[in-house]
Design an enzyme around this catalytic site. Structure first.
Site, PDB file in Angstrom:
ATOM      1  N   GLY A  46      21.700  43.681  45.921  1.00  0.00           N
ATOM      2  CA  GLY A  46      22.151  43.655  44.539  1.00  0.00           C
ATOM      3  C   GLY A  46      21.174  42.845  43.702  1.00  0.00           C
ATOM      4  O   GLY A  46      20.424  42.023  44.240  1.00  0.00           O
ATOM      5  N   GLN A  51      18.334  37.828  36.684  1.00  0.00           N
ATOM      6  CA  GLN A  51      17.414  37.458  37.773  1.00  0.00           C
ATOM      7  C   GLN A  51      15.998  37.956  37.508  1.00  0.00           C
ATOM      8  O   GLN A  51      15.062  37.532  38.189  1.00  0.00           O
ATOM      9  CB  GLN A  51      17.912  38.022  39.103  1.00  0.00           C
ATOM     10  CG  GLN A  51      19.204  37.379  39.596  1.00  0.00           C
ATOM     11  CD  GLN A  51      19.596  37.932  40.948  1.00  0.00           C
ATOM     12  OE1 GLN A  51      20.247  38.964  41.039  1.00  0.00           O
ATOM     13  NE2 GLN A  51      19.180  37.260  42.005  1.00  0.00           N
ATOM     14  N   CYS A  88      20.731  34.960  48.190  1.00  0.00           N
ATOM     15  CA  CYS A  88      20.453  35.399  46.830  1.00  0.00           C
ATOM     16  C   CYS A  88      18.946  35.542  46.655  1.00  0.00           C
ATOM     17  O   CYS A  88      18.199  34.658  47.090  1.00  0.00           O
ATOM     18  CB  CYS A  88      21.004  34.366  45.844  1.00  0.00           C
ATOM     19  SG  CYS A  88      20.721  34.787  44.121  1.00  0.00           S
ATOM     20  N   LEU A  89      18.516  36.626  46.018  1.00  0.00           N
ATOM     21  CA  LEU A  89      17.079  36.837  45.809  1.00  0.00           C
ATOM     22  C   LEU A  89      16.472  35.722  44.948  1.00  0.00           C
ATOM     23  O   LEU A  89      15.272  35.482  45.006  1.00  0.00           O
ATOM     24  CB  LEU A  89      16.816  38.194  45.150  1.00  0.00           C
ATOM     25  CG  LEU A  89      17.127  39.430  46.012  1.00  0.00           C
ATOM     26  CD1 LEU A  89      16.910  40.703  45.203  1.00  0.00           C
ATOM     27  CD2 LEU A  89      16.272  39.452  47.276  1.00  0.00           C
ATOM     28  N   HIS A 130      29.268  38.973  43.502  1.00  0.00           N
ATOM     29  CA  HIS A 130      28.090  38.104  43.426  1.00  0.00           C
ATOM     30  C   HIS A 130      27.285  38.409  42.155  1.00  0.00           C
ATOM     31  O   HIS A 130      26.847  37.498  41.443  1.00  0.00           O
ATOM     32  CB  HIS A 130      27.251  38.316  44.695  1.00  0.00           C
ATOM     33  CG  HIS A 130      25.994  37.512  44.783  1.00  0.00           C
ATOM     34  ND1 HIS A 130      25.793  36.522  45.728  1.00  0.00           N
ATOM     35  CD2 HIS A 130      24.843  37.554  44.054  1.00  0.00           C
ATOM     36  CE1 HIS A 130      24.596  35.987  45.555  1.00  0.00           C
ATOM     37  NE2 HIS A 130      23.990  36.599  44.553  1.00  0.00           N
ATOM     38  N   GLU A 131      27.109  39.710  41.866  1.00  0.00           N
ATOM     39  CA  GLU A 131      26.310  40.096  40.684  1.00  0.00           C
ATOM     40  C   GLU A 131      27.059  39.782  39.386  1.00  0.00           C
ATOM     41  O   GLU A 131      26.449  39.345  38.407  1.00  0.00           O
ATOM     42  CB  GLU A 131      25.929  41.579  40.731  1.00  0.00           C
ATOM     43  CG  GLU A 131      25.095  42.009  41.933  1.00  0.00           C
ATOM     44  CD  GLU A 131      23.985  41.047  42.315  1.00  0.00           C
ATOM     45  OE1 GLU A 131      23.366  40.451  41.409  1.00  0.00           O
ATOM     46  OE2 GLU A 131      23.750  40.866  43.523  1.00  0.00           O
ATOM     47  N   HIS A 134      26.548  36.294  38.547  1.00  0.00           N
ATOM     48  CA  HIS A 134      25.234  36.074  37.932  1.00  0.00           C
ATOM     49  C   HIS A 134      25.306  36.275  36.419  1.00  0.00           C
ATOM     50  O   HIS A 134      24.728  35.503  35.651  1.00  0.00           O
ATOM     51  CB  HIS A 134      24.199  37.064  38.487  1.00  0.00           C
ATOM     52  CG  HIS A 134      23.473  36.571  39.705  1.00  0.00           C
ATOM     53  ND1 HIS A 134      22.732  35.414  39.719  1.00  0.00           N
ATOM     54  CD2 HIS A 134      23.353  37.095  40.958  1.00  0.00           C
ATOM     55  CE1 HIS A 134      22.189  35.239  40.924  1.00  0.00           C
ATOM     56  NE2 HIS A 134      22.560  36.246  41.701  1.00  0.00           N
TER      57      HIS A 134
END
Ligand SMILES: [Zn+2]
Length: 178
Positions: A46, A51, A88-89, A130-131, A134
């Site tokens: 995701g 991000q 997480c990226l 999670h997204e 963000h």
């Protein structure tokens, strides 16, 4: 399409509440396409627009065979409870167990601006939550205990003390092995 740079922990845009999209236009579609490409290259499940430095309510998901973009996403129902490890990226090499609702019902607009509703469980439900976090400036670290969070943050600061920027280039996935 082009690969976008990832914003890492410390970048202010990750802590901002992202803005609603007024309408899905060419620019939003290009952003979605670039986000898919960047997520694929970074091997994520995701990716949220902030991000990649864009504070707008857009995210993409690719988990358990479900691949979709969500614009102005909302969770309208949630149930159950499940704990699993997340990463997480934007916070590479940091992982922690997060407890979240196990199932969610999502309402959002797709890449064409059409409204859709999706019921999800498992990794897809986790990735959606999670997204969405963000987009509200929340990171998975915020769901951990204070002690665990401080431990991970101390390690992150030690590992990144020489960094001169919050940006990370994503390498093109030329030879995917998975
Ligand atoms: Zn993340």
């Amino acid at each position: 399409m082009s690969l976008l740079k990832l914003h890492l922990l410390g970048s202010p845009v990750l802590r901002q509440r992202s803005n609603e999209i007024a309408g899905v236009d060419d620019e939003v579609q290009r952003l979605i396409d670039d986000m898919f490409e960047t997520m694929d290259a970074a091997r994520g499940v995701g990716l949220a627009a902030n991000q990649v430095g864009v504070a707008r309510r857009v995210a993409v998901i690719d988990a358990e065979g479900q691949r979709f973009a969500m614009v102005n996403p909302l969770i309208v129902e949630s149930s159950g409870r499940d704990t699993a490890e997340e990463g997480c990226l934007s916070i590479p090499d940091v992982y922690g167990d997060v407890t979240r609702p196990e199932r969610v019902v999502l309402e959002a607009l797709d890449r064409d601006g059409n409204a859709f509703r999706l019921e999800a469980g498992g990794l897809v439900a986790r990735a959606i939550q999670h997204e969405l976090d963000h987009l509200d400036g929340i990171l998975f670290l915020d769901h951990l205990s204070l002690m665990k969070r401080q431990m991970l943050l101390a390690r992150w600061k030690r590992d990144h003390k020489d960094d001169t920027s919050y940006l990370k280039e994503v390498q093109a996935a030329s030879s995917r092995t998975e």
